[in-house]
Design an enzyme around this catalytic site. Structure first.
Site, mmCIF file in Angstrom:
data_model
loop_
_atom_site.group_PDB
_atom_site.id
_atom_site.type_symbol
_atom_site.label_atom_id
_atom_site.label_comp_id
_atom_site.label_asym_id
_atom_site.label_seq_id
_atom_site.Cartn_x
_atom_site.Cartn_y
_atom_site.Cartn_z
ATOM 1 N N GLU A 76 0.842 -1.209 0.000
ATOM 2 C CA GLU A 76 0.000 0.000 0.000
ATOM 3 C C GLU A 76 0.871 1.251 0.000
ATOM 4 O OE1 GLU A 76 -3.011 0.056 3.077
ATOM 5 O OE2 GLU A 76 -3.387 2.189 2.769
ATOM 6 N N LYS A 253 -7.182 0.027 11.690
ATOM 7 C CA LYS A 253 -6.614 -0.518 10.450
ATOM 8 C C LYS A 253 -5.356 0.272 10.086
ATOM 9 C CE LYS A 253 -5.980 -1.187 5.863
ATOM 10 N NZ LYS A 253 -5.113 -0.417 4.952
ATOM 11 N N ASP A 269 4.325 -14.135 12.342
ATOM 12 C CA ASP A 269 2.978 -14.594 12.010
ATOM 13 C C ASP A 269 2.003 -13.439 12.231
ATOM 14 O OD1 ASP A 269 0.460 -15.751 11.998
ATOM 15 O OD2 ASP A 269 1.121 -17.596 12.968
ATOM 16 N N HIS A 366 -2.105 10.439 -0.038
ATOM 17 C CA HIS A 366 -2.323 9.060 -0.473
ATOM 18 C C HIS A 366 -2.302 8.954 -1.981
ATOM 19 C CE1 HIS A 366 -4.073 5.031 0.275
ATOM 20 N NE2 HIS A 366 -3.500 5.236 1.455
HETATM 21 P P1 NDP Z 1 9.671 -22.691 17.223
HETATM 22 O O1 NDP Z 1 8.893 -23.918 17.145
HETATM 23 O O2 NDP Z 1 10.706 -22.492 16.155
HETATM 24 O O3 NDP Z 1 10.325 -22.588 18.658
HETATM 25 C C1 NDP Z 1 11.222 -21.585 19.005
HETATM 26 C C2 NDP Z 1 12.667 -22.037 18.764
HETATM 27 O O4 NDP Z 1 13.557 -20.980 19.046
HETATM 28 C C3 NDP Z 1 13.065 -23.203 19.647
HETATM 29 O O5 NDP Z 1 13.740 -24.146 18.843
HETATM 30 C C4 NDP Z 1 14.042 -22.592 20.638
HETATM 31 O O6 NDP Z 1 15.062 -23.461 21.012
HETATM 32 C C5 NDP Z 1 14.633 -21.472 19.829
HETATM 33 N N1 NDP Z 1 15.219 -20.373 20.596
HETATM 34 C C6 NDP Z 1 16.484 -19.917 20.432
HETATM 35 N N2 NDP Z 1 16.709 -18.884 21.252
HETATM 36 C C7 NDP Z 1 15.574 -18.668 21.962
HETATM 37 C C8 NDP Z 1 15.200 -17.702 22.934
HETATM 38 N N3 NDP Z 1 16.041 -16.762 23.357
HETATM 39 N N4 NDP Z 1 13.942 -17.747 23.414
HETATM 40 C C9 NDP Z 1 13.068 -18.681 22.987
HETATM 41 N N5 NDP Z 1 13.384 -19.638 22.074
HETATM 42 C C10 NDP Z 1 14.629 -19.623 21.547
HETATM 43 O O7 NDP Z 1 8.720 -21.397 17.121
HETATM 44 P P2 NDP Z 1 7.544 -20.911 18.039
HETATM 45 O O8 NDP Z 1 7.268 -21.854 19.145
HETATM 46 O O9 NDP Z 1 7.844 -19.502 18.363
HETATM 47 O O10 NDP Z 1 6.301 -20.970 17.043
HETATM 48 C C11 NDP Z 1 6.114 -19.977 16.061
HETATM 49 C C12 NDP Z 1 5.548 -20.611 14.814
HETATM 50 O O11 NDP Z 1 4.348 -21.325 15.101
HETATM 51 C C13 NDP Z 1 5.167 -19.584 13.783
HETATM 52 O O12 NDP Z 1 5.707 -19.999 12.545
HETATM 53 C C14 NDP Z 1 3.648 -19.652 13.730
HETATM 54 O O13 NDP Z 1 3.170 -19.320 12.457
HETATM 55 C C15 NDP Z 1 3.381 -21.086 14.076
HETATM 56 N N6 NDP Z 1 2.076 -21.455 14.616
HETATM 57 C C16 NDP Z 1 1.145 -20.531 15.021
HETATM 58 C C17 NDP Z 1 -0.043 -20.929 15.556
HETATM 59 C C18 NDP Z 1 -0.984 -19.892 16.080
HETATM 60 O O14 NDP Z 1 -0.630 -18.728 16.173
HETATM 61 N N7 NDP Z 1 -2.218 -20.233 16.473
HETATM 62 C C19 NDP Z 1 -0.391 -22.354 15.676
HETATM 63 C C20 NDP Z 1 0.697 -23.239 15.292
HETATM 64 C C21 NDP Z 1 1.856 -22.796 14.768
HETATM 65 P P3 NDP Z 1 14.834 -24.578 22.142
HETATM 66 O O15 NDP Z 1 13.893 -25.578 21.576
HETATM 67 O O16 NDP Z 1 16.200 -25.119 22.344
HETATM 68 O O17 NDP Z 1 14.291 -23.898 23.354
#
Ligand code: NDP
Length: 412
Positions: A76, A253, A269, A366
């Site tokens: 946009e 918005k 996301d 705009h």
């Molecule tokens: P991940 O599954 O990738 O988990 C986070 C990863 O980051 C882990 O592997 C973790 O390592 C690592 N990590 C590294 N440094 C850090 C830190 N400082 N703090 C926290 N974690 C760290 O991603 P999310 O759990 O964040 O999930 C996000 C995804 O889920 C998005 O792609 C979203 O689109 C999707 N999603 C969304 C839904 C919804 O919104 N309703 C439903 C299902 C999926 P470690 O494992 O070693 O801790």
């Protein structure tokens, strides 16, 4: 030279020379091929290509004393310009102050057909359930996060166990779902009924942020209106949004224009954010604006309060080179810092929209920017785009028919 007057190559060089991006990232931008087939295959299903949107950056964001160039992905016209324009007015008044609260994601385990006795037993064993959930993702505890709350909620035939989880720098959806599913397996052994589902909530109630800006009147003046008058009119329009749901929706918005653009640029996301934001707007039972504006001590004071659901790690963020480039451009260290910048962008876009609406009207700026899109839609190519857009701006008749006529005339 002003950034908006530069070519894309000059802007890339500015980022490179300023240490915002490295050589490899500059090449990535120049290639205009920002996602590989392998990556596209791993991110989504049935992929046959990639869909591009303009990638740019907003300038002059001074947030909590730190200067930022903020990457934005948006189709946009005027959103990046509006964010930069208001950010400069706010920077000249001292910048944004942000007040993040927590980084808690709530998750729900829904049980069905559980007896009263079993519910009582679950409640008695809450510390055992809490400890089990805590061990379901041990690396989170090492990072300083983990389970922070456990609550039982009753809904007719359903019993809900709600966990509050600090996901540190991750948005946390997958992490929370993993913890919930492991915990629900344990719960299944303690009840005769069913585990109906285990899933995070996108409510965003544990991720509410407040962003504030005090704007000097002299930063708001137009050619025909004093800064104080503009400020008074902004306050009135912001108040109107509290009373009119139709206005509040459009008000919000405009805020989401900026917020989503940064979330997309950082690989976050944005659907989760949209869900969280709009449920928060409706929290009181009447849909409300995310911002409030008033006058205090001879200044216009704006406050944005809303949930901002995001991560600076996790999900697709690590895998997508453009998301990494965006985080590098802002020198993001953690998710709270990113939350603060994103909130500041929302407030900036709101100020720009309100100021335009109560002065020249939204279309002046705009359509001036929209004119290039109109020129392209009319068939203009190369230097013709600028020439047609210029003529459209002169005539102020922003129709496709007019753009086509101008192009025909130009081509003789
Ligand atoms: P991940 O599954 O990738 O988990 C986070 C990863 O980051 C882990 O592997 C973790 O390592 C690592 N990590 C590294 N440094 C850090 C830190 N400082 N703090 C926290 N974690 C760290 O991603 P999310 O759990 O964040 O999930 C996000 C995804 O889920 C998005 O792609 C979203 O689109 C999707 N999603 C969304 C839904 C919804 O919104 N309703 C439903 C299902 C999926 P470690 O494992 O070693 O801790």
């Amino acid at each position: 030279m002003k950034i908006y007057e530069m070519t894309d190559e000059q802007r890339i060089k500015l980022l490179l020379d300023g240490g915002y991006i490295d050589q490899k990232q500059a090449e990535l931008l120049r290639s205009r091929q920002t996602i590989s087939t392998d990556l596209a295959d791993s991110l989504s299903e049935n992929q046959i290509g990639s869909f591009s949107l303009p990638y740019g950056f907003a300038t002059d964001f001074l947030v909590d004393g730190q200067d930022y160039l903020v990457p934005m992905v948006i189709e946009e016209p005027s959103v990046v310009a509006a964010a930069s324009n208001a950010a400069k007015r706010i920077k000249n008044s001292g910048g944004f102050k942000t007040y993040p609260t927590s980084r808690i994601v709530y998750g729900q385990i829904v049980l069905e057909n559980v007896t009263v006795e079993e519910i009582a037993k679950l409640e008695q064993n809450d510390s055992e359930i809490f400890a089990f959930a805590q061990q379901a993702h041990p690396s989170l505890i090492k990072r300083g996060g983990g389970i922070v709350s456990l609550k039982f909620n009753h809904y007719d035939q359903f019993e809900e166990i709600e966990l509050g989880i600090d996901t540190v720098d991750a948005m946390g959806a997958n992490m929370v779902n993993t913890i919930l599913e492991k915990t629900s397996q344990k719960l299944a052994t303690m009840i005769s009924g069913d585990v109906l589902c285990s899933i995070l909530s996108n409510s965003g109630q544990g991720q509410i942020i407040t962003v504030e800006a005090n704007v000097e009147y002299n930063q708001l003046a137009t050619k025909t209106m004093s800064g104080e008058e503009v400020a008074q009119r902004i306050v009135k329009l912001a108040d109107f949004a509290k009373k009119s749901v139709k206005r509040a929706i459009t008000h919000n918005k405009g805020i989401m224009n900026g917020i989503d653009a940064v979330l997309i640029a950082t690989g976050n996301d944005f659907r989760a954010q949209e869900a969280a934001a709009h449920s928060f707007a409706f929290e009181s039972g009447q849909y409300q604006p995310f911002t409030e504006w008033h006058l205090a001590d001879g200044k216009l004071v704006g406050t944005l309060k809303m949930p901002i659901e995001l991560g600076s790690v996790g999900g697709a963020i690590k895998a997508m080179p453009m998301a990494q480039l965006s985080l590098a451009m802002m020198k993001i260290q953690n998710s709270q810092q990113l939350q603060s910048v994103v909130g500041a962008v929302g407030l900036a876009n709101n100020l720009s929209a309100l100021r335009a609406l109560v002065t020249t009207g939204i279309q002046a700026g705009h359509m001036g920017l929209q004119s290039k899109s109109l020129a392209i839609a009319a068939g203009a190519i190369g230097p013709e785009i600028e020439q047609v857009a210029k003529k459209l701006n002169q005539t102020k008749n922003y129709t496709l028919q007019n753009a086509e006529n101008i192009l025909m005339e130009l081509r003789g």
